[in-house]
Design an enzyme around this catalytic site. Structure first.
Site, short mmCIF file in Angstrom:
data_model
loop_
_atom_site.label_atom_id
_atom_site.label_comp_id
_atom_site.label_asym_id
_atom_site.label_seq_id
_atom_site.Cartn_x
_atom_site.Cartn_y
_atom_site.Cartn_z
N ARG A 51 0.24 -5.22 -34.43
CA ARG A 51 0.78 -6.22 -33.51
C ARG A 51 1.03 -5.70 -32.10
O ARG A 51 0.65 -6.33 -31.12
CB ARG A 51 2.12 -6.78 -34.04
CG ARG A 51 1.99 -7.84 -35.06
CD ARG A 51 3.10 -7.73 -36.07
NE ARG A 51 2.89 -6.52 -36.84
CZ ARG A 51 2.10 -6.47 -37.91
NH1 ARG A 51 1.53 -7.55 -38.35
NH2 ARG A 51 1.89 -5.33 -38.55
N LYS A 80 -7.18 18.62 -30.34
CA LYS A 80 -7.58 19.97 -29.90
C LYS A 80 -6.39 20.78 -29.41
O LYS A 80 -6.54 21.87 -28.89
CB LYS A 80 -8.59 19.85 -28.75
CG LYS A 80 -9.84 19.06 -29.10
CD LYS A 80 -10.70 18.91 -27.83
CE LYS A 80 -11.64 17.74 -27.94
NZ LYS A 80 -12.13 17.30 -26.63
N ARG A 101 2.89 4.55 -27.87
CA ARG A 101 3.63 4.67 -29.14
C ARG A 101 3.43 6.09 -29.65
O ARG A 101 2.32 6.63 -29.63
CB ARG A 101 3.12 3.68 -30.18
CG ARG A 101 3.70 3.95 -31.57
CD ARG A 101 3.40 2.89 -32.57
NE ARG A 101 4.14 1.67 -32.28
CZ ARG A 101 4.15 0.61 -33.08
NH1 ARG A 101 3.47 0.64 -34.21
NH2 ARG A 101 4.83 -0.47 -32.77
N HIS A 129 12.38 0.47 -29.88
CA HIS A 129 11.17 -0.35 -29.77
C HIS A 129 11.55 -1.51 -28.84
O HIS A 129 11.71 -2.65 -29.27
CB HIS A 129 10.76 -0.84 -31.16
CG HIS A 129 9.36 -1.38 -31.25
ND1 HIS A 129 8.61 -1.75 -30.15
CD2 HIS A 129 8.57 -1.61 -32.34
CE1 HIS A 129 7.43 -2.19 -30.56
NE2 HIS A 129 7.38 -2.11 -31.88
N1 CP Z 1 6.25 -4.86 -35.04
C1 CP Z 1 5.42 -3.82 -34.87
O1 CP Z 1 5.73 -2.87 -34.16
O2 CP Z 1 4.26 -3.93 -35.56
P1 CP Z 1 3.06 -2.90 -35.46
O3 CP Z 1 3.53 -1.60 -36.07
O4 CP Z 1 1.91 -3.52 -36.21
O5 CP Z 1 2.75 -2.70 -34.00
#
Ligand code: CP
Length: 302
Positions: A51, A80, A101, A129
């Protein structure tokens, strides 16, 4: 917000959060605009995602931006031995904004400190997040008509669930009543509870799910985060702690919505999907508009 990284939801004031939600409403009405057509967005996903990565990329492309990046550390030069700092310094030569991420708590903060272009944290370990938080707030406001004075029930892995940490902190702006349902081993960390206390708000902790449902406006389910457990045996003990079924919603408030950041494993039975209370797939859709608002604001185009 212009040129400012978003690493933790606490980087934004309440007014800035509301501004993003209001902008997201305008992008929901008109998602296809060419306002970023001269911009390049780098999408660096060192950890798996469906997502967050795809909604960022969809959001950017619908605004005319180009998107570069990778969807796994395995296809980057990290394999590497390249450091995060060198990766960020390199990619900043190719892009105007980096969405990242990473599995390590604090990695996004470190990236923001070395990067010449803004960083958006798309999830760092069990820490934060913030863009999920913004789309969660957007979904709550859209379904409840307000963010104020709600009973929000968090269920599942409150220890490792970064979406819970960010959303709890943001909801401290809105006079929330918190209901925290988790196995004893997966309670909300003390540092996050301290935010609730500092805001002079109340929280209650439970281990059973059913008894709390009638008290909730929002039921925020979460997955037990297998990948964060240092010991797989500990995960096995708690992995089936909760399973929300349709019959458990019988005594829920009529305005209740079930949210989940997704992916789900077994914590929401598929019989819930047909209920008007199920909102998790629309919630994921809202991620596009919120991420459009965020990128447009950071890149100074709104
Ligand atoms: N909600 C969420 O972070 O989903 P994903 O891990 O699929 O990005």
């Amino acid at each position: 917000m212009k040129n400012k990284s978003l690493v933790s939801i606490n980087d934004y004031t309440k007014d800035e959060i509301i501004r993003i939600l209001d902008l997201a409403e305008s992008f929901e009405r008109q998602p296809r605009q060419d306002i970023l057509k001269d911009k390049v967005i780098a999408s660096l996903f060192f950890e798996p995602s469906t997502r967050t990565r795809l909604s960022f990329e969809s959001a950017a492309q619908q605004l005319g931006a180009s998107v570069i990046g990778f969807s796994s550390a395995a296809t980057s030069s990290v394999q590497k031995g390249e450091t995060l700092k060198d990766t960020i310094l390199t990619v900043s030569n190719y892009s105007d904004l980096i969405v990242m991420r990473h599995s390590v708590d604090g990695s996004a903060r470190w990236a923001s400190e070395v990067s010449p272009v803004p960083i958006i944290n798309a999830g760092d370990g069990a820490n934060q997040h913030p863009t999920q938080c913004l789309l969660d707030l957007y979904s709550i406001r859209k379904t409840q008509g307000t963010l104020d004075n709600l009973d929000i029930m968090f269920v599942g892995d409150l220890k490792y669930g970064r979406t819970v940490h960010s959303l709890t902190m943001a909801l401290c702006h809105f006079n929330t009543r918190f209901h925290l349902v988790s196995p004893v081993e997966l309670k909300l960390p003390s540092a996050v509870k301290q935010h609730i206390k500092s805001a002079k708000l109340q929280y209650e902790q439970y281990t059973e799910l059913s008894e709390v449902i009638p008290k909730a406006d929002i039921l925020y389910m979460t997955r037990i985060q297998r990948e964060r457990f240092p010991d797989p045996i500990e995960y096995e003990k708690v992995k089936n702690s909760y399973n929300l079924t349709l019959s458990m919603l019988e005594n829920a408030r009529p305005n209740l919505k079930v949210l989940h950041p997704l992916p789900r494993v077994n914590e929401i039975n598929t019989d819930v999907d047909s209920s008007p209370m199920a909102y998790y797939f629309q919630q994921a859709q809202n991620g596009v508009y919120v991420r459009q608002a965020l990128m447009a604001a950071i890149l100074g185009r709104v």
